[in-house]
Motif scaffolding. Structure first.
Motif, short mmCIF file in Angstrom:
data_model
loop_
_atom_site.label_atom_id
_atom_site.label_comp_id
_atom_site.label_asym_id
_atom_site.label_seq_id
_atom_site.Cartn_x
_atom_site.Cartn_y
_atom_site.Cartn_z
N PRO A 193 0.81 -1.23 0.00
CA PRO A 193 0.00 0.00 0.00
C PRO A 193 0.83 1.27 0.00
N MET A 194 2.04 1.21 0.65
CA MET A 194 2.91 2.40 0.63
C MET A 194 3.30 2.74 -0.81
N LEU A 195 3.63 1.72 -1.57
CA LEU A 195 4.08 1.93 -2.95
C LEU A 195 2.89 2.18 -3.88
N ARG A 204 -2.15 5.70 -8.94
CA ARG A 204 -1.74 4.59 -8.12
C ARG A 204 -1.05 3.54 -9.00
N ALA A 205 -0.76 2.35 -8.45
CA ALA A 205 -0.07 1.34 -9.28
C ALA A 205 -0.22 -0.03 -8.64
N ASN A 206 -0.13 -1.05 -9.49
CA ASN A 206 -0.01 -2.44 -9.05
C ASN A 206 1.47 -2.70 -8.78
N ILE A 207 1.78 -3.35 -7.67
CA ILE A 207 3.17 -3.49 -7.22
C ILE A 207 3.57 -4.98 -7.25
N TRP A 223 0.93 -7.08 -5.22
CA TRP A 223 -0.02 -6.28 -4.44
C TRP A 223 -0.83 -5.49 -5.47
N GLU A 224 -2.09 -5.74 -5.61
CA GLU A 224 -2.88 -5.10 -6.66
C GLU A 224 -3.50 -3.78 -6.20
#
Ligand SMILES: N[C@H](CCC[C@H](N)C(=O)O)C(=O)O
Length: 301
Positions: A193-195, A204-207, A223-224
């Protein structure tokens, strides 16, 4: 009362990526974020992504897809969900209603562009996810980076970062891929969630945490955006293969192993399209209870 009340849905998954498919063709308006969250919040119809099938807009296509995350946000792409929609449109009598253009293939419109789906077997499909977008402003990023194979982004102590220097790719949705030895060695539930919400990602972004095991094998944890930790993410697998190939870590085709299983990804030379092949599973079908939406409508005001 929401027109989703008493609506039939299919609960499916793609390698454990939880998918709900709802057929809204015939003129039903778009699902609101509050309605999507209401569906996600009810155990039986809980999802990572909801795939809403709408009437086609572009001539020659079979349907238009709108894709929602658990938090009600929209996504431009969902590889696992697109395979589930293809199965539903070909196999589920109530969904297909004989609208298939040609045996075993479908053309689906999405916010990421045209998705061509080809059946490989009873429960196996290949989705042409289209070309990756690789410029900083296509990801998008909040500031220019000339080389999106390695951007300046890190998390953790400045002199000893936990994760740093990711590649970024869009498959119609934003992805950041961090290159690690062991994806399981990181607390992705805390770092994700931080990223995901880092200001460098205006949408935002998927990590993803990616480990390259050989020239044609990548291990991935994701992390979606808008959904959290999932068992699989098709567009992230596509993004990871493209990024690995750009960094010369793999060739243009690889097996991507996610917690839920394997996807085969190929970045086609001739047209730059990314092809993803994988399975689908039908878990159950159900009906959305009207009570689900009364609270959602009260919340929406
Ligand atoms: N699980 C999906 C991706 C959803 C991406 C979504 N989390 C977003 O971009 O907001 C897949 O199989 O491609």
């Amino acid at each position: 009362m929401s027109t989703l009340a008493d609506r039939r849905y299919l609960k499916m998954n793609g390698l454990g990526n939880e998918i709900v498919v709802i057929d809204l063709r015939g003129g039903r308006a778009e699902i609101s974020p509050a309605e999507a969250r209401a569906v996600a919040g009810q155990g039986e119809s809980r999802f990572d992504q909801l795939m809403a099938i709408h009437d086609p807009v572009t001539a020659g296509t079979d349907a238009r897809l709108l894709i929602y995350n658990t938090d009600g946000s929209r996504s431009g792409a969902c590889g696992n969900g697109t395979r589930c929609v293809a199965w539903a449109m070909m196999e589920d009598a109530a969904v297909s209603r004989g609208t298939i253009r040609a045996e075993g293939t479908l053309a689906l419109e999405s916010e990421a562009g045209l998705l061509e789906v080809t059946r490989r077997g009873p429960l196996s499909f290949t989705v042409d996810m289209g070309p990756p977008r690789l410029r900083w402003d296509e990801i998008p990023l909040a500031e220019p980076f000339a080389d999106t194979r390695a951007i300046e982004l890190q998390v953790g102590p400045i002199d000893d970062p936990v994760l740093h220097t990711p590649s970024v790719v869009s498959m119609g949705n934003p992805h950041a891929i961090f290159w690690v030895e062991d994806p399981d060695a990181y607390d992705l539930a805390r770092l994700g969630p931080m990223l995901e919400n880092h200001p460098i990602f205006p949408e935002r972004a998927n990590i993803s945490l990616a480990a390259v095991r050989s020239r044609d094998h990548i291990v991935l944890r994701v992390w979606e955006r808008g959904a959290g930790l999932t068992r699989a993410c098709g567009s992230a697998a596509c993004a990871a293969l493209v990024a690995a190939a750009r960094k010369r870590l793999t060739g243009r085709e690889a097996t991507v192993t996610l917690p839920g299983g394997d996807l085969r990804i190929a970045w086609r030379e001739e047209d730059g399209h990314v092809l993803m092949t994988g399975p689908v599973e039908l878990e159950h079908d159900g009906v959305l209870a009207p009570a689900l939406f009364s609270a959602a409508e009260a919340a929406a005001g």
